[in-house]
Write a protein that holds these residues in place. Structure first.
Motif, PDB file in Angstrom:
ATOM      1  N   LYS A   1       1.787  16.016  12.378  1.00 38.87           N
ATOM      2  CA  LYS A   1       2.888  15.128  11.984  1.00 38.87           C
ATOM      3  C   LYS A   1       2.350  13.818  11.409  1.00 38.87           C
ATOM      4  CE  LYS A   1       5.833  17.079  15.588  1.00 38.87           C
ATOM      5  NZ  LYS A   1       6.520  16.830  16.866  1.00 38.87           N
ATOM      6  N   GLY A   2       3.281  12.953  11.025  1.00 39.04           N
ATOM      7  CA  GLY A   2       2.900  11.692  10.393  1.00 39.04           C
ATOM      8  C   GLY A   2       2.080  10.785  11.281  1.00 39.04           C
TER       9      GLY A   2
ATOM     10  N   PRO B   1      -4.339   6.141   3.585  1.00 33.33           N
ATOM     11  CA  PRO B   1      -3.498   6.650   4.682  1.00 33.33           C
ATOM     12  C   PRO B   1      -4.240   6.751   6.011  1.00 33.33           C
ATOM     13  CG  PRO B   1      -3.237   8.004   2.715  1.00 33.33           C
ATOM     14  CD  PRO B   1      -4.403   7.100   2.473  1.00 33.33           C
ATOM     15  N   LEU B   2      -5.522   7.152   5.983  1.00 36.18           N
ATOM     16  CA  LEU B   2      -6.269   7.261   7.238  1.00 36.18           C
ATOM     17  C   LEU B   2      -6.544   5.889   7.848  1.00 36.18           C
ATOM     18  CD1 LEU B   2      -8.958  10.042   6.606  1.00 36.18           C
ATOM     19  CD2 LEU B   2      -7.012  10.156   8.137  1.00 36.18           C
TER      20      LEU B   2
ATOM     21  N   GLU C   1       2.325   7.105   8.445  1.00 27.23           N
ATOM     22  CA  GLU C   1       3.584   7.615   9.004  1.00 27.23           C
ATOM     23  C   GLU C   1       4.711   7.651   7.977  1.00 27.23           C
ATOM     24  OE1 GLU C   1       4.629   5.415  12.463  1.00 27.23           O
ATOM     25  OE2 GLU C   1       2.924   6.113  13.640  1.00 27.23           O
ATOM     26  N   LYS C   2       4.732   6.672   7.057  1.00 27.76           N
ATOM     27  CA  LYS C   2       5.891   6.544   6.165  1.00 27.76           C
ATOM     28  C   LYS C   2       5.641   7.005   4.729  1.00 27.76           C
ATOM     29  CE  LYS C   2       7.973   2.713   8.718  1.00 27.76           C
ATOM     30  NZ  LYS C   2       8.474   1.325   8.634  1.00 27.76           N
TER      31      LYS C   2
ATOM     32  N   MET D   1       0.829  -1.208   0.000  1.00 29.97           N
ATOM     33  CA  MET D   1       0.000   0.000   0.000  1.00 29.97           C
ATOM     34  C   MET D   1       0.864   1.259   0.000  1.00 29.97           C
ATOM     35  SD  MET D   1      -3.243   0.568   2.568  1.00 29.97           S
ATOM     36  CE  MET D   1      -2.990  -0.970   3.400  1.00 29.97           C
ATOM     37  N   GLY D   2       1.871   1.263   0.886  1.00 29.25           N
ATOM     38  CA  GLY D   2       2.757   2.422   0.983  1.00 29.25           C
ATOM     39  C   GLY D   2       3.565   2.635  -0.284  1.00 29.25           C
ATOM     40  N   ARG D   3       4.081   1.536  -0.878  1.00 26.84           N
ATOM     41  CA  ARG D   3       4.858   1.658  -2.120  1.00 26.84           C
ATOM     42  C   ARG D   3       3.992   2.176  -3.261  1.00 26.84           C
ATOM     43  NH1 ARG D   3       8.877   3.620  -4.195  1.00 26.84           N
ATOM     44  NH2 ARG D   3       9.734   2.631  -6.046  1.00 26.84           N
ATOM     45  N   MET D   4       2.737   1.752  -3.270  1.00 29.79           N
ATOM     46  CA  MET D   4       1.785   2.208  -4.284  1.00 29.79           C
ATOM     47  C   MET D   4       1.588   3.727  -4.185  1.00 29.79           C
ATOM     48  SD  MET D   4      -1.770   0.193  -4.879  1.00 29.79           S
ATOM     49  CE  MET D   4      -2.569   0.902  -3.454  1.00 29.79           C
ATOM     50  N   LEU D   5       1.469   4.229  -2.961  1.00 35.71           N
ATOM     51  CA  LEU D   5       1.309   5.675  -2.749  1.00 35.71           C
ATOM     52  C   LEU D   5       2.571   6.437  -3.136  1.00 35.71           C
ATOM     53  CD1 LEU D   5      -0.611   5.731   0.661  1.00 35.71           C
ATOM     54  CD2 LEU D   5      -1.533   6.025  -1.611  1.00 35.71           C
TER      55      LEU D   5
END
Length: 820
Positions: A662-663, A547-548, A555-556, A81-85
Motif C-alpha cells: 500500500k501507499g 517517493p522513497l 502516500e499521496k 514534490m507531490g504535485r510535480m510527480l
C-alpha cells in the motif's frame, strides 16, 4: 549567505507558487482542451515551473535555521514534490512516453537544461543520519562476524586447466628470453658504435661550427614552439574557451560559502533542540496558568446553552456526540434553535441510511453515468490533485504569518514564542474540551433527572446507543510467521543468507550524462529518439528517489510499486539501484534468481523467505528489493543448464505480495535485465508497472564521460588529447566498457609519466579495439521489444494518429463534425 538571502529565496518561491495556484485553481473551471499538443504544452509548462519552485524550496529548507519556518517550508516542499510527480504522471499518460523533450518551454521561460535537473533533497539523509550510522555499523559488524569481504571478486577470475597454465608459462618464459637476448644485442651494437666513432673522431673548426648551428637550430625551434603554445593557450583563456592553469583549483570564496553552509546546518540543530525544549515548557506553563480559566469558561458557556435551549424549546437538548465534535459544535455562531434542528437532521439522516437493493443501486448508477456522459464536454482535462489543497493552505499560512512579519528583533532566527503559544492554546483547549464534555454530559443528565422528577415522569435513559455492528465479511489477515521474533534477529538472518546487502557509496549525480539536444527535432520529423542518460537520471529521481525519501509524497502521489530497468550490459543498471539506496538511505534486498539458489528450499521455505524479506523491508523502510536478471523469472522456456537453478521460483508469489503493498509501505521493487526478449512480455509488464529503457550513451554524454573518468582515475586532460574524436570513435560502447578502458590505461606507472608524456587518443583506440561494442542491431531489437510494451503500443498508436479518436468518442457526433 545571510538569513535575509534565504528568506528572499523563500519569498520568491511563494510568489511563483501563488501565481501557479491561481492558474490551477481558477474561480471558474477550465473548459476541456481538444488539442492534445496544446494540453501537453500546458502540462509541461506547469511541470517546469514546479521544478523551479522545488529547487528554490530545497535550497531554502537546507539553509534556513528558524525551526518554525523550516516546518512550513517542509510542508510546501513535500507538496511541490507531490504535485510535480502528479504532472509527470499526466504527461506520461498524454504523450505515452516516459521521456519528454521540452526545449520550447525552456526557451520561453529563459532557462537552461541544467535548470530541469531534479535535485535530491538533502534532508532525506541528514534527518536520518543517526539511524543510518547505527544501521551501517550493525551491518558491518554482522559481515565481519561472518568473515565476508564486501568487495566482490573480479569477474574475470577463473580456474585454468593444466594445458592452459603450461602454455601461459611457456609464452612468458620465451618472451623473457627474447627481451634478454635483445638487451644483449643492443649493448653489443652500442659498443661497436662507440668504437667506430672514437676512430673517426676529428675535431676541426668546421665540425665545431656545424655542431653549434645544429644545437642552436634545435634550441630555437624548441623555444618558438613553447612560445606559440603559450600564446595559443592565452588566446583560448581570453576567449573563455579554456581555464587559466594559474588559478587555484578551488575558489576561496566558494570554500568560505561552503563552510558557512555547514555552520548554518549546525545552527539548525541547536535551534531545533532549543525549540523542542520551549515547546514543553510553554505547554506546561499554559496548562497551569490558562487551563483552569479555559475549563470554567467552557462550563459557563455550555450551561448558558442548556438554559437557552430550555427556554426556547421547553426541554433540555441532547448533548452533541464526540464524533460530531462535542461541545465545539455549541460554540459555532448559531442560535439554539438552529443547532437543535441541525442535530435532529443528522440523527434522521443516520436513521434513513439503509443499504439499497442491488438492482436499484445499479439502475441509479447507470442513470447517473448516462447523465454524466451527456453533460461532459469532450476534450482533455487535468486529473484531480491530492496536493493542491495543502499547497493552498500552506500558502495562506505564509501570507498571514510570515510574509510581512517584522523580524528585526530576531536577528539570530530563534523560535517565536508567541506562535508556539497560539498553536498550543488550540491543543490544550481541545484536551480540556474532552474532559469538560464528560463532566457536562453527566451534569446534563442530572438536570434532566431533576426536571423529570419534578414533573413526575420517568427519567429517560441517556446511555449511549450501541452502534450496530457492520455486517459483511472481514478481510482475512495474513498470518505472521515470525510473530515471536525480534526485528534484529530477522535482519541478521537475512544478512547471513546474503539476501540483505550493503549498498555501494554512489550518488545519482555520479551517473554521468548530458541533455538530449535533438529530442524535439527528431520527434517533429516523426522519429522516436533514444533517451539520453540525463533523461534516465531524471526519471529515476522522480519514480524512485523522491517517493522513497518522503512518506507524505509516497502516500499521496501516483504509486509506483515496481520498476524494470532494461538496457544492454554495462549501461549502469546496477549502479542506478545502488544510487537509489544511497540517496534515500534505503535497505538493499537481493532477490535475484542466481542469489536464491539452494536458499529456503520448498514451497514453505519460499513463503518464509518472502515473508522475512518484505516484513523487514516494511519495518525498516525505505527499502529496495532488487531482482537482477529479471527476465529469468518469466522465461518463455527455461534453458537446460538453468533448470536445476529453478529461476521461476518467485513467478507466482511475488505478484501477490506486490498487490498487498500500500501507499504507506515505502518499498520499491527494481528489476534489471539486458535480455528481455527471452521473457514472457505480458507477465513481465504485469509485475513491473514502469519500464525504463536505458540506451548506450550518445555523443554529448560520451564527451563528458571521457573527461570525468580520466580525471577521476588520476589522469590529466590536455590539448594533446582530442576528446571530441575520442567521443566520436567510441560510439556504441557502454559506460562500463569505457570505465574498464580508462582503468586499463591509467595504471600507476602511466600516471607518473603524465608530466613528460601526456595522454593521447591513440592509447584509447587500442584498448577499445579489443572490446566488442553494443551493435545497432542489439539496440534496435530492444527498441522493437519496448514498442510491444503497454506504453510502447500506445505510443505507436498515437504516432499513427489513432489516439485522436479517443477525445471525440466522448462527445459523440458533434465532436466528430468539429474534427472534420
Amino acid at each position: 549567505m545571510s538569513h535575509s538571502t534565504y528568506n528572499k529565496l523563500w519569498g520568491e518561491a511563494h510568489e511563483e507558487l501563488s501565481s501557479l495556484l491561481t492558474q490551477e485553481l481558477p474561480v471558474e473551471p477550465l473548459r476541456p482542451e481538444r488539442d492534445r499538443v496544446v494540453f501537453f504544452q500546458r502540462l509541461a509548462t506547469l511541470y517546469v515551473r514546479y521544478v523551479q519552485i522545488f529547487r528554490q524550496l530545497e535550497e531554502a529548507y537546507d539553509q534556513v535555521v528558524q525551526p518554525q519556518k523550516r516546518r512550513l517550508i517542509r510542508e510546501i516542499l513535500d507538496g511541490a514534490m507531490g504535485r510535480m510527480l502528479e504532472l509527470k504522471n499526466e504527461m506520461v499518460e498524454k504523450e505515452f512516453s516516459e521521456y519528454h523533450y521540452m526545449d520550447d518551454v525552456i526557451q520561453d521561460l529563459k532557462l537552461t537544461p541544467e535548470d530541469l535537473e531534479i535535485p535530491i533533497p538533502r534532508y532525506f539523509m541528514s534527518e536520518r543520519s543517526k539511524v543510518l550510522r547505527d544501521r551501517s555499523k550493525m551491518l558491518s559488524n554482522m559481515l565481519d562476524l561472518m568473515g565476508v569481504v564486501e568487495k566482490p571478486k573480479p569477474a574475470g577470475e577463473r580456474t585454468l586447466s593444466v594445458e592452459e597454465a603450461v602454455r601461459i608459462i611457456q609464452v612468458t618464459e620465451r618472451a623473457r628470453q627474447g627481451r634478454l637476448r635483445a638487451k644483449f644485442m643492443r649493448e653489443i651494437q652500442r659498443d661497436q658504435d662507440r668504437q667506430r666513432k672514437s676512430k673517426d673522431r676529428d675535431l676541426g673548426a668546421s665540425t665545431m661550427d656545424q655542431a653549434a648551428v645544429c644545437i642552436q637550430k634545435v634550441w630555437k625551434g624548441f623555444l618558438q614552439r613553447k612560445r606559440t603554445k603559450r600564446e595559443r593557450e592565452e588566446e583560448m583563456i581570453f576567449l573563455g574557451m579554456a581555464m587559466d592553469q594559474n588559478l587555484p583549483q578551488f575558489c576561496p570564496a566558494a570554500l568560505v560559502a561552503e563552510a558557512t553552509k555547514t555552520c548554518r546546518r549546525t545552527k539548525q540543530e541547536e535551534h531545533e533542540e532549543d525549540y523542542q525544549k520551549s515547546l514543553i515548557s510553554i505547554t506546561n506553563s499554559l496548562r497551569e496558568l490558562e487551563g483552569p480559566n479555559m475549563t470554567e469558561t467552557m462550563k459557563d458557556q455550555i450551561r448558558q446553552w442548556f438554559i437557552e435551549c430550555h427556554d426556547a424549546t421547553g426541554s433540555f437538548p441532547d448533548y452533541p456526540k464526540e464524533e460530531d465534535g462535542g461541545s465545539a459544535v455549541i460554540f459555532a455562531d448559531k442560535t439554539p434553535e438552529q443547532l437543535m434542528e441541525e442535530l435532529a437532521a443528522k440523527e434522521e439522516e443516520e436513521a434513513n441510511k439503509k443499504p439499497k437493493g442491488k438492482e436499484e443501486t445499479k439502475d441509479k448508477g447507470k442513470k447517473e453515468k448516462a447523465k454524466g456522459e451527456e453533460e461532459e464536454e469532450p476534450g482533455l482535462k487535468m486529473l484531480p490533485s491530492a496536493f493542491l489543497s495543502e499547497l493552498q493552505k500552506a500558502q495562506k499560512t505564509f501570507t498571514d504569518v510570515w510574509q510581512n512579519r517584522d523580524e528585526s528583533k530576531n536577528f539570530n532566527q530563534r523560535h517565536e514564542a508567541e506562535l508556539i503559544k497560539e498553536e498550543k492554546r488550540k491543543e490544550i483547549e481541545a484536551e480540556i474540551r474532552l474532559q469538560v464534555d464528560e463532566l457536562m454530559r453527566q451534569e446534563l443528565a442530572n438536570w434532566k433527572l431533576a426536571v423529570d422528577r419534578d414533573k413526575g415522569r420517568k427519567a429517560k435513559a441517556t446511555a449511549k446507543k450501541k452502534k450496530a455492528s457492520k455486517s459483511g465479511k472481514k478481510k482475512k489477515k495474513d498470518k505472521d510467521l515470525t510473530a515471536d521474533r525480534t526485528t534484529e534477529s530477522l535482519y541478521q538472518e537475512l544478512v547471513e543468507q546474503r539476501l540483505l546487502k550493503p549498498a555501494d557509496n554512489v550518488k545519482l549525480q555520479d551517473y554521468i550524462g548530458d541533455y538530449s539536444y535533438l529530442g524535439t527535432t527528431l520527434r517533429q520529423t516523426d522519429i522516436e529518439p533514444m533517451p539520453s542518460l540525463s533523461d534516465v537520471r531524471q526519471v529515476i529521481a522522480l519514480y524512485a528517489v523522491l517517493p522513497l525519501g518522503s512518506q507524505v509524497v509516497h502516500e499521496k502521489a501516483p504509486l509506483v510499486k515496481a520498476i524494470l530497468l532494461v538496457g544492454p550490459s554495462g549501461v549502469g543498471k546496477k549502479m542506478l539501484v545502488h544510487a537509489i539506496c544511497h540517496e534515500t538511505g534505503a535497505n538493499l534486498f537481493d532477490l535475484s534468481p542466481l542469489n536464491l539458489v539452494e536458499k529456503y528450499p520448498g514451497k514453505s521455505g519460499l513463503q518464509m523467505m518472502l515473508h522475512l524479506v518484505f516484513k523487514v523491508a516494511r519495518l525498516i523502510q525505505p527499502s529496495v528489493v532488487w531482482i537482477g536478471d529479471a527476465e529469468k523469472m518469466f522465461y518463455k522456456k527455461v534453458p537446460k543448464e538453468e533448470k536445476e537453478l529453478d529461476p521461476k521460483r518467485l513467478k507466482k508469489d511475488l505478484p501477490k505480495i506486490l498487490k498487498s503493498m500500500k501507499g504507506e509501505d515505502r518499498v520499491l521493487i527494481v528489476g534489471t535485465t539486458s535480455n528481455p526478449l527471452s521473457a514472457d512480455l505480458k507477465s513481465l509488464c504485469k509485475l513491473y508497472t514502469k519500464t525504463i529503457l536505458i540506451p548506450r550513451p550518445d555523443y554529448a554524454s560520451r564527451y563528458i564521460m571521457w573527461k570525468q573518468l580520466i580525471q577521476r582515475n588520476g589522469g590529466v586532460v590536455t590539448s594533446a588529447l582530442d576528446l571530441s574524436s575520442l567521443a566520436k570513435i567510441s560510439d556504441g560502447y557502454t559506460q562500463g566498457q569505457m570505465v574498464r578502458v580508462v582503468q586499463g590505461i591509467l595504471t600507476e606507472r602511466r600516471i607518473q609519466q603524465l608530466a613528460k608524456r601526456p595522454l593521447v587518443s591513440a592509447e584509447f583506440v587500442a584498448h577499445l579495439a579489443r572490446t566488442d561494442p553494443v551493435f545497432q542491431d542489439e539496440e534496435e531489437a530492444l527498441k522493437a521489444w519496448y514498442a510491444k510494451t503497454p506504453l510502447g503500443r500506445k505510443r505507436v498508436k498515437a504516432a499513427s494518429g489513432k489516439d485522436e479518436e479517443e477525445a471525440p468518442a466522448k462527445g459523440g457526433k458533434d465532436a466528430k463534425k468539429g474534427k472534420k
